[in-house]
Scaffold this active site. Structure first.
Site, PDB file in Angstrom:
ATOM      1  N   GLN A   1     -39.495   2.835   4.317  1.00 52.81           N
ATOM      2  CA  GLN A   1     -39.422   1.569   4.161  1.00 52.81           C
ATOM      3  C   GLN A   1     -38.147   1.328   3.187  1.00 52.81           C
ATOM      4  OE1 GLN A   1     -42.788   0.561   1.647  1.00 52.81           O
ATOM      5  NE2 GLN A   1     -42.259   2.295  -0.040  1.00 52.81           N
TER       6      GLN A   1
ATOM      7  N   SER B   1     -28.266  -2.988  17.358  1.00 50.12           N
ATOM      8  CA  SER B   1     -27.344  -3.180  18.493  1.00 50.12           C
ATOM      9  C   SER B   1     -28.521  -2.490  19.799  1.00 50.12           C
ATOM     10  CB  SER B   1     -26.494  -2.158  18.476  1.00 50.12           C
ATOM     11  OG  SER B   1     -26.390  -1.301  17.650  1.00 50.12           O
TER      12      SER B   1
ATOM     13  N   ASN C   1     -29.131  -2.099   5.575  1.00 49.05           N
ATOM     14  CA  ASN C   1     -28.819  -2.259   6.808  1.00 49.05           C
ATOM     15  C   ASN C   1     -28.092  -3.507   7.462  1.00 49.05           C
ATOM     16  OD1 ASN C   1     -30.961  -0.273   6.523  1.00 49.05           O
ATOM     17  ND2 ASN C   1     -30.851  -0.116   8.889  1.00 49.05           N
TER      18      ASN C   1
ATOM     19  N   ARG D   1     -27.641   2.356  16.561  1.00 46.04           N
ATOM     20  CA  ARG D   1     -28.319   1.677  15.629  1.00 46.04           C
ATOM     21  C   ARG D   1     -29.294   0.743  16.003  1.00 46.04           C
ATOM     22  NH1 ARG D   1     -23.814   0.489  10.969  1.00 46.04           N
ATOM     23  NH2 ARG D   1     -22.233   0.752  12.784  1.00 46.04           N
ATOM     24  N   VAL D   2     -30.363   0.494  15.309  1.00 45.80           N
ATOM     25  CA  VAL D   2     -31.634  -0.226  15.977  1.00 45.80           C
ATOM     26  C   VAL D   2     -31.056  -1.877  16.410  1.00 45.80           C
ATOM     27  CG1 VAL D   2     -32.701  -1.264  13.682  1.00 45.80           C
ATOM     28  CG2 VAL D   2     -34.070  -0.560  15.658  1.00 45.80           C
TER      29      VAL D   2
ATOM     30  N   TYR E   1     -24.992  12.603   5.529  1.00 45.54           N
ATOM     31  CA  TYR E   1     -24.494  11.476   5.151  1.00 45.54           C
ATOM     32  C   TYR E   1     -24.938  11.112   3.854  1.00 45.54           C
ATOM     33  CZ  TYR E   1     -24.034   6.364   5.882  1.00 45.54           C
ATOM     34  OH  TYR E   1     -23.625   4.951   5.744  1.00 45.54           O
TER      35      TYR E   1
ATOM     36  N   GLY F   1     -23.578  13.179   1.172  1.00 43.19           N
ATOM     37  CA  GLY F   1     -21.957  13.090   1.024  1.00 43.19           C
ATOM     38  C   GLY F   1     -21.740  11.720   0.284  1.00 43.19           C
TER      39      GLY F   1
ATOM     40  N   PRO G   1     -36.438   7.102   6.919  1.00 47.01           N
ATOM     41  CA  PRO G   1     -37.209   6.484   5.742  1.00 47.01           C
ATOM     42  C   PRO G   1     -38.232   5.353   6.234  1.00 47.01           C
ATOM     43  CG  PRO G   1     -34.863   6.469   5.483  1.00 47.01           C
ATOM     44  CD  PRO G   1     -35.101   6.903   6.960  1.00 47.01           C
TER      45      PRO G   1
HETATM   46  P1  NAD Z   1     -18.348   1.997  11.757  1.00 45.24           P
HETATM   47  O1  NAD Z   1     -18.653   3.395  12.232  1.00 45.24           O
HETATM   48  O2  NAD Z   1     -18.255   0.947  12.597  1.00 45.24           O
HETATM   49  O3  NAD Z   1     -16.899   2.063  10.754  1.00 45.24           O
HETATM   50  C1  NAD Z   1     -16.656   3.229  10.121  1.00 45.24           C
HETATM   51  C2  NAD Z   1     -15.126   3.692  10.407  1.00 45.24           C
HETATM   52  O4  NAD Z   1     -14.588   4.472   9.665  1.00 45.24           O
HETATM   53  C3  NAD Z   1     -14.671   3.441  11.823  1.00 45.24           C
HETATM   54  O5  NAD Z   1     -13.708   2.607  12.220  1.00 45.24           O
HETATM   55  C4  NAD Z   1     -14.103   5.000  11.848  1.00 45.24           C
HETATM   56  O6  NAD Z   1     -13.227   5.268  13.024  1.00 45.24           O
HETATM   57  C5  NAD Z   1     -13.536   5.130  10.677  1.00 45.24           C
HETATM   58  N1  NAD Z   1     -13.769   6.653  10.254  1.00 45.24           N
HETATM   59  C6  NAD Z   1     -14.754   7.674  10.222  1.00 45.24           C
HETATM   60  N2  NAD Z   1     -14.214   8.710   9.755  1.00 45.24           N
HETATM   61  C7  NAD Z   1     -12.967   8.662   9.317  1.00 45.24           C
HETATM   62  C8  NAD Z   1     -11.917   9.281   8.672  1.00 45.24           C
HETATM   63  N3  NAD Z   1     -12.154  10.937   8.459  1.00 45.24           N
HETATM   64  N4  NAD Z   1     -10.941   8.981   8.365  1.00 45.24           N
HETATM   65  C9  NAD Z   1     -10.323   7.568   8.853  1.00 45.24           C
HETATM   66  N5  NAD Z   1     -11.359   6.815   9.400  1.00 45.24           N
HETATM   67  C10 NAD Z   1     -12.516   7.192   9.690  1.00 45.24           C
HETATM   68  O7  NAD Z   1     -19.401   1.743  10.570  1.00 45.24           O
HETATM   69  P2  NAD Z   1     -19.525   0.406   9.600  1.00 45.24           P
HETATM   70  O8  NAD Z   1     -21.059  -0.017   9.901  1.00 45.24           O
HETATM   71  O9  NAD Z   1     -18.528  -0.552   9.704  1.00 45.24           O
HETATM   72  O10 NAD Z   1     -19.501   1.054   8.016  1.00 45.24           O
HETATM   73  C11 NAD Z   1     -18.619   0.910   7.229  1.00 45.24           C
HETATM   74  C12 NAD Z   1     -19.018   1.648   6.082  1.00 45.24           C
HETATM   75  O11 NAD Z   1     -20.145   0.869   5.600  1.00 45.24           O
HETATM   76  C13 NAD Z   1     -19.198   3.314   6.175  1.00 45.24           C
HETATM   77  O12 NAD Z   1     -18.904   3.903   4.760  1.00 45.24           O
HETATM   78  C14 NAD Z   1     -20.652   3.034   5.946  1.00 45.24           C
HETATM   79  O13 NAD Z   1     -21.268   4.241   5.316  1.00 45.24           O
HETATM   80  C15 NAD Z   1     -21.015   1.675   5.087  1.00 45.24           C
HETATM   81  N6  NAD Z   1     -22.691   1.357   5.125  1.00 45.24           N
HETATM   82  C16 NAD Z   1     -22.635   0.738   6.323  1.00 45.24           C
HETATM   83  C17 NAD Z   1     -23.990   0.178   6.626  1.00 45.24           C
HETATM   84  C18 NAD Z   1     -24.542  -0.802   7.818  1.00 45.24           C
HETATM   85  O14 NAD Z   1     -25.464  -0.961   8.101  1.00 45.24           O
HETATM   86  N7  NAD Z   1     -23.307  -1.145   8.616  1.00 45.24           N
HETATM   87  C19 NAD Z   1     -24.843   0.331   5.808  1.00 45.24           C
HETATM   88  C20 NAD Z   1     -24.555   1.246   4.662  1.00 45.24           C
HETATM   89  C21 NAD Z   1     -23.192   1.697   4.524  1.00 45.24           C
HETATM   90  N1  UDP Z   2     -34.825   2.882  15.500  1.00 43.65           N
HETATM   91  C1  UDP Z   2     -35.747   2.542  16.741  1.00 43.65           C
HETATM   92  N2  UDP Z   2     -35.202   2.405  17.935  1.00 43.65           N
HETATM   93  C2  UDP Z   2     -33.931   2.588  18.084  1.00 43.65           C
HETATM   94  C3  UDP Z   2     -33.059   2.798  16.913  1.00 43.65           C
HETATM   95  C4  UDP Z   2     -33.480   2.882  15.904  1.00 43.65           C
HETATM   96  O1  UDP Z   2     -37.061   2.393  16.518  1.00 43.65           O
HETATM   97  O2  UDP Z   2     -33.548   2.456  19.406  1.00 43.65           O
HETATM   98  C5  UDP Z   2     -35.481   2.900  14.218  1.00 43.65           C
HETATM   99  C6  UDP Z   2     -35.311   4.145  13.503  1.00 43.65           C
HETATM  100  O3  UDP Z   2     -36.085   5.089  13.737  1.00 43.65           O
HETATM  101  C7  UDP Z   2     -35.255   3.630  11.953  1.00 43.65           C
HETATM  102  C8  UDP Z   2     -34.847   2.203  12.165  1.00 43.65           C
HETATM  103  O4  UDP Z   2     -34.763   1.755  13.501  1.00 43.65           O
HETATM  104  O5  UDP Z   2     -36.599   3.666  11.785  1.00 43.65           O
HETATM  105  C9  UDP Z   2     -33.397   1.953  11.586  1.00 43.65           C
HETATM  106  O6  UDP Z   2     -32.585   2.909  12.530  1.00 43.65           O
HETATM  107  P1  UDP Z   2     -30.845   2.700  12.414  1.00 43.65           P
HETATM  108  O7  UDP Z   2     -30.376   4.058  13.077  1.00 43.65           O
HETATM  109  O8  UDP Z   2     -30.399   1.461  12.869  1.00 43.65           O
HETATM  110  O9  UDP Z   2     -30.611   2.870  10.834  1.00 43.65           O
HETATM  111  P2  UDP Z   2     -31.150   3.577   9.521  1.00 43.65           P
HETATM  112  O10 UDP Z   2     -32.160   4.380   9.936  1.00 43.65           O
HETATM  113  O11 UDP Z   2     -29.984   4.458   8.961  1.00 43.65           O
HETATM  114  O12 UDP Z   2     -31.542   2.637   8.544  1.00 43.65           O
END
Ligand code: NAD
Ligand code: UDP
Length: 311
Positions: free
Chosen positions: A276, A189, A174, A186-187, A145, A148, A274
Protein backbone atom coordinates in the site's frame (compact mmCIF):
# COMPACT_ATOMS: atom_id res chain seq x y z
CA UNK A 1 14.62 37.51 -12.50
CA UNK A 2 16.06 35.04 -15.00
CA UNK A 3 17.76 32.17 -13.16
CA UNK A 4 20.23 29.68 -14.57
CA UNK A 5 18.95 26.24 -13.64
CA UNK A 6 20.49 22.79 -14.01
CA UNK A 7 18.10 19.84 -14.41
CA UNK A 8 19.80 16.45 -14.12
CA UNK A 9 17.78 13.68 -15.74
CA UNK A 10 16.23 16.47 -17.81
CA UNK A 11 15.56 14.25 -20.83
CA UNK A 12 13.41 11.85 -18.81
CA UNK A 13 9.68 11.82 -18.17
CA UNK A 14 9.51 14.30 -15.28
CA UNK A 15 12.71 16.15 -16.24
CA UNK A 16 11.51 17.06 -19.73
CA UNK A 17 8.27 18.56 -18.37
CA UNK A 18 10.31 20.44 -15.78
CA UNK A 19 12.72 21.89 -18.37
CA UNK A 20 9.75 23.05 -20.42
CA UNK A 21 8.07 24.67 -17.45
CA UNK A 22 11.23 26.45 -16.23
CA UNK A 23 11.90 27.82 -19.73
CA UNK A 24 8.29 29.04 -19.98
CA UNK A 25 8.82 30.88 -16.72
CA UNK A 26 11.69 32.82 -18.36
CA UNK A 27 14.70 30.91 -17.00
CA UNK A 28 17.83 29.60 -18.64
CA UNK A 29 17.86 25.79 -18.45
CA UNK A 30 20.72 23.34 -18.74
CA UNK A 31 19.49 19.80 -19.21
CA UNK A 32 22.04 17.13 -18.23
CA UNK A 33 21.34 13.51 -19.12
CA UNK A 34 23.16 10.32 -20.08
CA UNK A 35 20.09 9.11 -22.03
CA UNK A 36 19.87 5.81 -20.14
CA UNK A 37 16.08 5.97 -19.82
CA UNK A 38 15.48 9.43 -21.22
CA UNK A 39 15.69 10.50 -24.84
CA UNK A 40 16.40 13.52 -27.00
CA UNK A 41 12.90 13.10 -28.36
CA UNK A 42 11.49 14.25 -25.01
CA UNK A 43 13.20 17.64 -25.31
CA UNK A 44 13.53 18.02 -29.08
CA UNK A 45 10.87 20.75 -29.10
CA UNK A 46 13.06 22.84 -26.75
CA UNK A 47 16.30 22.63 -28.72
CA UNK A 48 15.70 25.79 -30.76
CA UNK A 49 15.21 27.88 -27.62
CA UNK A 50 18.44 29.89 -27.13
CA UNK A 51 18.01 29.63 -23.35
CA UNK A 52 18.04 25.82 -23.45
CA UNK A 53 21.20 23.69 -23.46
CA UNK A 54 21.37 19.91 -23.64
CA UNK A 55 24.48 18.21 -22.26
CA UNK A 56 25.26 14.49 -22.47
CA UNK A 57 26.88 13.69 -19.14
CA UNK A 58 26.70 11.08 -16.40
CA UNK A 59 25.99 12.42 -12.89
CA UNK A 60 28.35 9.85 -11.39
CA UNK A 61 31.14 12.02 -12.81
CA UNK A 62 31.84 15.52 -11.44
CA UNK A 63 30.34 18.39 -13.39
CA UNK A 64 31.42 22.03 -13.31
CA UNK A 65 29.10 24.88 -14.15
CA UNK A 66 27.76 28.12 -12.64
CA UNK A 67 24.08 27.87 -11.77
CA UNK A 68 21.56 29.30 -9.29
CA UNK A 69 19.48 26.16 -8.80
CA UNK A 70 19.85 22.42 -9.35
CA UNK A 71 17.01 19.94 -9.70
CA UNK A 72 18.59 16.49 -9.24
CA UNK A 73 16.32 14.05 -11.07
CA UNK A 74 18.89 11.77 -12.72
CA UNK A 75 18.08 8.16 -11.81
CA UNK A 76 16.12 5.42 -13.54
CA UNK A 77 12.72 5.26 -11.85
CA UNK A 78 10.95 2.13 -13.07
CA UNK A 79 11.71 -1.19 -11.36
CA UNK A 80 12.74 -2.82 -14.67
CA UNK A 81 15.20 -0.05 -15.46
CA UNK A 82 16.66 0.44 -12.00
CA UNK A 83 17.20 -3.31 -11.58
CA UNK A 84 18.82 -3.68 -15.02
CA UNK A 85 22.16 -2.52 -13.60
CA UNK A 86 21.58 -2.33 -9.86
CA UNK A 87 25.12 -1.25 -8.99
CA UNK A 88 24.94 1.59 -11.47
CA UNK A 89 21.62 2.67 -9.94
CA UNK A 90 23.26 2.94 -6.52
CA UNK A 91 26.17 4.88 -8.02
CA UNK A 92 23.79 7.23 -9.79
CA UNK A 93 21.88 8.01 -6.60
CA UNK A 94 24.85 8.23 -4.27
CA UNK A 95 27.65 9.64 -6.45
CA UNK A 96 25.16 11.79 -8.32
CA UNK A 97 24.05 13.31 -5.01
CA UNK A 98 27.66 13.87 -3.92
CA UNK A 99 28.53 15.54 -7.22
CA UNK A 100 25.46 17.78 -7.25
CA UNK A 101 25.85 18.70 -3.57
CA UNK A 102 29.53 19.49 -4.12
CA UNK A 103 28.57 21.69 -7.06
CA UNK A 104 25.84 23.41 -5.01
CA UNK A 105 28.33 24.00 -2.20
CA UNK A 106 30.93 25.57 -4.52
CA UNK A 107 28.57 27.86 -6.41
CA UNK A 108 26.15 28.40 -3.50
CA UNK A 109 23.21 27.06 -5.49
CA UNK A 110 19.99 25.69 -4.07
CA UNK A 111 19.62 21.98 -4.77
CA UNK A 112 16.47 19.86 -4.88
CA UNK A 113 16.55 16.08 -4.62
CA UNK A 114 13.92 13.97 -6.38
CA UNK A 115 13.53 11.40 -3.62
CA UNK A 116 10.76 8.85 -3.55
CA UNK A 117 7.99 7.20 -1.58
CA UNK A 118 10.21 4.10 -1.89
CA UNK A 119 12.19 5.40 1.09
CA UNK A 120 9.19 4.13 3.11
CA UNK A 121 9.60 0.62 1.61
CA UNK A 122 6.60 -1.62 2.29
CA UNK A 123 5.10 0.75 4.88
CA UNK A 124 3.60 -0.33 8.18
CA UNK A 125 1.88 2.98 8.73
CA UNK A 126 -0.81 4.35 6.48
CA UNK A 127 -0.95 6.93 5.02
CA UNK A 128 2.78 7.69 5.07
CA UNK A 129 3.93 10.80 6.92
CA UNK A 130 7.41 12.28 6.51
CA UNK A 131 8.42 11.37 10.07
CA UNK A 132 8.00 7.65 9.31
CA UNK A 133 11.43 6.02 8.96
CA UNK A 134 10.30 3.29 6.62
CA UNK A 135 10.36 -0.48 6.27
CA UNK A 136 12.94 -1.28 3.61
CA UNK A 137 14.62 -4.58 2.81
CA UNK A 138 18.29 -3.49 2.61
CA UNK A 139 19.38 -6.49 0.53
CA UNK A 140 16.35 -7.08 -1.70
CA UNK A 141 15.92 -6.51 -5.43
CA UNK A 142 14.48 -3.04 -4.90
CA UNK A 143 17.21 -2.01 -2.46
CA UNK A 144 19.49 -0.55 -5.14
CA UNK A 145 16.86 2.11 -5.67
CA UNK A 146 15.39 2.41 -2.15
CA UNK A 147 18.69 2.45 -0.27
CA UNK A 148 20.38 4.58 -2.95
CA UNK A 149 17.67 7.19 -2.49
CA UNK A 150 17.85 6.90 1.30
CA UNK A 151 21.61 7.42 1.23
CA UNK A 152 21.10 10.42 -1.06
CA UNK A 153 18.69 11.92 1.50
CA UNK A 154 21.30 11.39 4.20
CA UNK A 155 23.93 13.11 2.04
CA UNK A 156 21.59 16.05 1.44
CA UNK A 157 20.97 16.56 5.15
CA UNK A 158 24.63 16.15 6.03
CA UNK A 159 25.75 18.70 3.43
CA UNK A 160 23.10 21.00 4.84
CA UNK A 161 24.20 20.54 8.47
CA UNK A 162 27.94 20.51 7.80
CA UNK A 163 28.28 22.94 4.88
CA UNK A 164 25.11 25.05 4.98
CA UNK A 165 24.09 23.87 1.52
CA UNK A 166 20.55 25.02 0.76
CA UNK A 167 18.61 21.79 0.20
CA UNK A 168 15.08 20.70 -0.67
CA UNK A 169 14.12 17.04 -0.39
CA UNK A 170 10.96 15.95 -2.17
CA UNK A 171 9.46 12.48 -1.74
CA UNK A 172 7.64 11.80 -4.98
CA UNK A 173 4.78 9.27 -5.04
CA UNK A 174 3.82 7.41 -8.25
CA UNK A 175 3.46 9.99 -11.01
CA UNK A 176 2.12 9.48 -14.52
CA UNK A 177 1.39 11.41 -17.68
CA UNK A 178 2.50 12.07 -21.25
CA UNK A 179 6.12 11.14 -22.13
CA UNK A 180 6.25 8.12 -19.88
CA UNK A 181 8.31 5.52 -21.70
CA UNK A 182 5.84 2.95 -23.15
CA UNK A 183 8.37 0.18 -22.44
CA UNK A 184 9.57 0.98 -18.96
CA UNK A 185 7.19 -1.40 -17.26
CA UNK A 186 5.49 1.02 -14.91
CA UNK A 187 1.91 0.17 -14.21
CA UNK A 188 0.11 3.14 -15.80
CA UNK A 189 2.06 2.97 -19.06
CA UNK A 190 1.84 -0.84 -19.19
CA UNK A 191 -1.93 -0.90 -18.70
CA UNK A 192 -2.63 1.89 -21.21
CA UNK A 193 -0.41 0.36 -23.89
CA UNK A 194 -1.91 -3.10 -23.32
CA UNK A 195 -5.46 -1.71 -23.41
CA UNK A 196 -4.88 0.29 -26.59
CA UNK A 197 -3.48 -2.81 -28.29
CA UNK A 198 -6.31 -5.01 -26.93
CA UNK A 199 -3.66 -7.21 -25.30
CA UNK A 200 -4.03 -8.87 -21.89
CA UNK A 201 -3.72 -6.50 -18.94
CA UNK A 202 -1.05 -7.95 -16.65
CA UNK A 203 -1.91 -7.56 -12.97
CA UNK A 204 0.93 -8.70 -10.73
CA UNK A 205 -0.51 -10.57 -7.74
CA UNK A 206 -4.25 -10.30 -7.08
CA UNK A 207 -4.36 -6.56 -7.74
CA UNK A 208 -5.28 -5.65 -4.16
CA UNK A 209 -2.05 -3.69 -3.63
CA UNK A 210 -2.62 0.05 -3.74
CA UNK A 211 -0.86 3.08 -5.21
CA UNK A 212 -1.74 6.76 -5.23
CA UNK A 213 -1.26 8.28 -8.68
CA UNK A 214 -0.35 11.92 -9.25
CA UNK A 215 -0.66 13.62 -12.64
CA UNK A 216 2.61 15.14 -13.87
CA UNK A 217 1.40 18.78 -13.99
CA UNK A 218 0.33 18.63 -10.33
CA UNK A 219 3.65 17.06 -9.36
CA UNK A 220 5.68 19.76 -11.11
CA UNK A 221 3.69 22.53 -9.47
CA UNK A 222 4.66 21.03 -6.10
CA UNK A 223 8.29 20.63 -7.17
CA UNK A 224 8.71 24.25 -8.28
CA UNK A 225 6.87 25.55 -5.21
CA UNK A 226 9.21 23.52 -3.01
CA UNK A 227 12.30 25.00 -4.70
CA UNK A 228 10.90 28.47 -4.06
CA UNK A 229 10.24 28.01 -0.31
CA UNK A 230 12.38 29.98 2.17
CA UNK A 231 15.82 28.47 2.89
CA UNK A 232 14.71 27.39 6.36
CA UNK A 233 12.37 24.82 4.83
CA UNK A 234 14.34 21.79 3.67
CA UNK A 235 11.66 19.09 3.62
CA UNK A 236 11.50 16.17 3.33
CA UNK A 237 8.05 16.69 1.93
CA UNK A 238 5.66 14.20 0.35
CA UNK A 239 4.33 15.24 -3.04
CA UNK A 240 1.67 12.96 -4.45
CA UNK A 241 -2.05 12.56 -4.89
CA UNK A 242 -3.73 11.05 -1.81
CA UNK A 243 -6.39 9.40 -4.01
CA UNK A 244 -5.59 5.73 -3.39
CA UNK A 245 -6.57 2.95 -5.83
CA UNK A 246 -6.00 -0.77 -5.99
CA UNK A 247 -4.12 -1.94 -9.06
CA UNK A 248 -7.29 -3.83 -10.07
CA UNK A 249 -9.28 -0.57 -9.93
CA UNK A 250 -6.64 1.10 -12.08
CA UNK A 251 -6.91 -1.69 -14.66
CA UNK A 252 -10.71 -1.39 -14.72
CA UNK A 253 -10.50 2.39 -15.15
CA UNK A 254 -8.07 2.06 -18.05
CA UNK A 255 -10.19 -0.59 -19.81
CA UNK A 256 -13.29 1.59 -19.48
CA UNK A 257 -11.62 4.80 -20.67
CA UNK A 258 -10.04 3.12 -23.70
CA UNK A 259 -13.13 1.01 -24.59
CA UNK A 260 -10.70 -1.86 -24.74
CA UNK A 261 -11.44 -5.53 -25.38
CA UNK A 262 -8.47 -6.52 -23.21
CA UNK A 263 -8.88 -9.19 -20.54
CA UNK A 264 -7.26 -8.98 -17.13
CA UNK A 265 -4.74 -11.73 -16.33
CA UNK A 266 -2.77 -12.30 -13.15
CA UNK A 267 1.00 -12.79 -13.00
CA UNK A 268 3.26 -13.39 -9.98
CA UNK A 269 3.81 -10.47 -7.64
CA UNK A 270 7.47 -9.32 -7.76
CA UNK A 271 9.49 -9.67 -4.53
CA UNK A 272 9.16 -6.85 -1.97
CA UNK A 273 6.36 -5.18 -3.95
CA UNK A 274 4.84 -2.69 -1.46
CA UNK A 275 1.22 -3.54 -0.53
CA UNK A 276 0.00 0.00 0.00
CA UNK A 277 1.06 3.54 -0.61
CA UNK A 278 -0.67 6.81 0.10
CA UNK A 279 0.94 10.16 0.85
CA UNK A 280 -0.04 12.26 3.82
CA UNK A 281 0.31 15.74 2.28
CA UNK A 282 -0.35 17.87 5.38
CA UNK A 283 3.15 19.39 5.22
CA UNK A 284 2.90 20.17 1.49
CA UNK A 285 -0.43 21.90 2.07
CA UNK A 286 0.95 23.97 4.94
CA UNK A 287 4.43 24.83 3.66
CA UNK A 288 3.82 25.01 -0.11
CA UNK A 289 0.11 25.82 -0.19
CA UNK A 290 -0.05 22.88 -2.58
CA UNK A 291 -2.44 20.05 -3.26
CA UNK A 292 -3.12 18.11 -6.45
CA UNK A 293 -6.02 19.21 -8.64
CA UNK A 294 -6.27 16.56 -11.34
CA UNK A 295 -8.25 13.44 -10.43
CA UNK A 296 -7.16 10.05 -11.75
CA UNK A 297 -9.77 9.73 -14.51
CA UNK A 298 -8.96 13.17 -15.94
CA UNK A 299 -5.22 12.50 -15.89
CA UNK A 300 -5.70 9.07 -17.43
CA UNK A 301 -7.69 10.56 -20.32
CA UNK A 302 -4.81 12.97 -21.12
CA UNK A 303 -2.26 10.18 -20.81
CA UNK A 304 -4.27 7.83 -23.03
CA UNK A 305 -4.40 10.55 -25.71
CA UNK A 306 -0.61 10.79 -25.57
CA UNK A 307 -0.08 7.04 -25.89
CA UNK A 308 -2.52 6.89 -28.81
CA UNK A 309 -0.22 9.33 -30.61
CA UNK A 310 3.00 7.38 -29.99
CA UNK A 311 2.14 3.69 -30.32
P1 NAD B 1 12.96 8.66 -16.08
O1 NAD B 1 13.63 7.34 -16.11
O2 NAD B 1 12.04 9.01 -17.18
O3 NAD B 1 14.02 9.83 -15.96
C1 NAD B 1 15.29 9.69 -15.37
C2 NAD B 1 16.29 10.42 -16.24
O4 NAD B 1 17.60 10.32 -15.63
C3 NAD B 1 16.43 9.80 -17.64
O5 NAD B 1 16.41 10.81 -18.61
C4 NAD B 1 17.79 9.09 -17.59
O6 NAD B 1 18.39 8.98 -18.86
C5 NAD B 1 18.55 9.97 -16.63
N1 NAD B 1 19.67 9.29 -15.96
C6 NAD B 1 19.67 8.07 -15.37
N2 NAD B 1 20.89 7.79 -14.88
C7 NAD B 1 21.68 8.88 -15.15
C8 NAD B 1 23.02 9.18 -14.90
N3 NAD B 1 23.84 8.33 -14.26
N4 NAD B 1 23.51 10.37 -15.34
C9 NAD B 1 22.71 11.25 -16.01
N5 NAD B 1 21.41 11.00 -16.27
C10 NAD B 1 20.90 9.83 -15.85
O7 NAD B 1 12.19 8.74 -14.68
P2 NAD B 1 11.22 9.86 -14.06
O8 NAD B 1 9.94 9.23 -13.76
O9 NAD B 1 11.26 11.07 -14.89
O10 NAD B 1 11.95 10.14 -12.67
C11 NAD B 1 12.73 11.28 -12.44
C12 NAD B 1 13.19 11.28 -10.99
O11 NAD B 1 12.06 11.31 -10.12
C13 NAD B 1 14.02 10.07 -10.61
O12 NAD B 1 15.07 10.48 -9.74
C14 NAD B 1 13.04 9.21 -9.85
O13 NAD B 1 13.68 8.39 -8.91
C15 NAD B 1 12.14 10.24 -9.20
N6 NAD B 1 10.81 9.68 -8.92
C16 NAD B 1 9.91 9.48 -9.92
C17 NAD B 1 8.68 8.92 -9.63
C18 NAD B 1 7.62 8.69 -10.69
O14 NAD B 1 6.59 8.13 -10.38
N7 NAD B 1 7.81 9.12 -11.92
C19 NAD B 1 8.38 8.53 -8.32
C20 NAD B 1 9.33 8.72 -7.33
C21 NAD B 1 10.54 9.31 -7.64
N1 UDP C 1 2.08 -3.74 -11.73
C1 UDP C 1 1.16 -4.60 -12.30
N2 UDP C 1 1.23 -4.84 -13.64
C2 UDP C 1 2.15 -4.24 -14.45
C3 UDP C 1 3.09 -3.35 -13.88
C4 UDP C 1 3.03 -3.13 -12.50
O1 UDP C 1 0.29 -5.14 -11.62
O2 UDP C 1 2.12 -4.51 -15.67
C5 UDP C 1 1.99 -3.47 -10.29
C6 UDP C 1 3.29 -3.62 -9.52
O3 UDP C 1 3.47 -4.96 -9.10
C7 UDP C 1 3.07 -2.67 -8.36
C8 UDP C 1 2.22 -1.55 -8.96
O4 UDP C 1 1.64 -2.10 -10.14
O5 UDP C 1 2.33 -3.31 -7.35
C9 UDP C 1 3.01 -0.31 -9.32
O6 UDP C 1 4.11 -0.70 -10.09
P1 UDP C 1 5.14 0.33 -10.73
O7 UDP C 1 6.24 -0.47 -11.32
O8 UDP C 1 4.42 1.27 -11.62
O9 UDP C 1 5.68 1.22 -9.52
P2 UDP C 1 6.15 0.92 -8.01
O10 UDP C 1 5.98 -0.53 -7.67
O11 UDP C 1 7.57 1.37 -7.97
O12 UDP C 1 5.23 1.77 -7.22
Amino acid sequence: MKKRILVTGGAGFLGSHLCERLLNEGNEVICLDNFFTGSKQNVIHLIDNPYFEMIRHDVTMPFFIEVDEIYNLACPASPIHYQYNAIKTIKTSVMGAINMLGLAKRVKAKVLQASTSEVYGDPEIHPQTEDYWGHVNPIGLRSCYDEGKRCAESLFFNYHRQNDVRIKVMRIFNTYGPRMDPNDGRVVSNFIVQALKNEDITIYGDGSQTRSFCYVDDLLEGMVRLMNTPDAFTGPVNIGNPGEFTILELAQNVIELTNSKSKIINQPLPADDPMQRQPDITIAKKELGWEPKIPLQEGLIKTIEYFKSVI
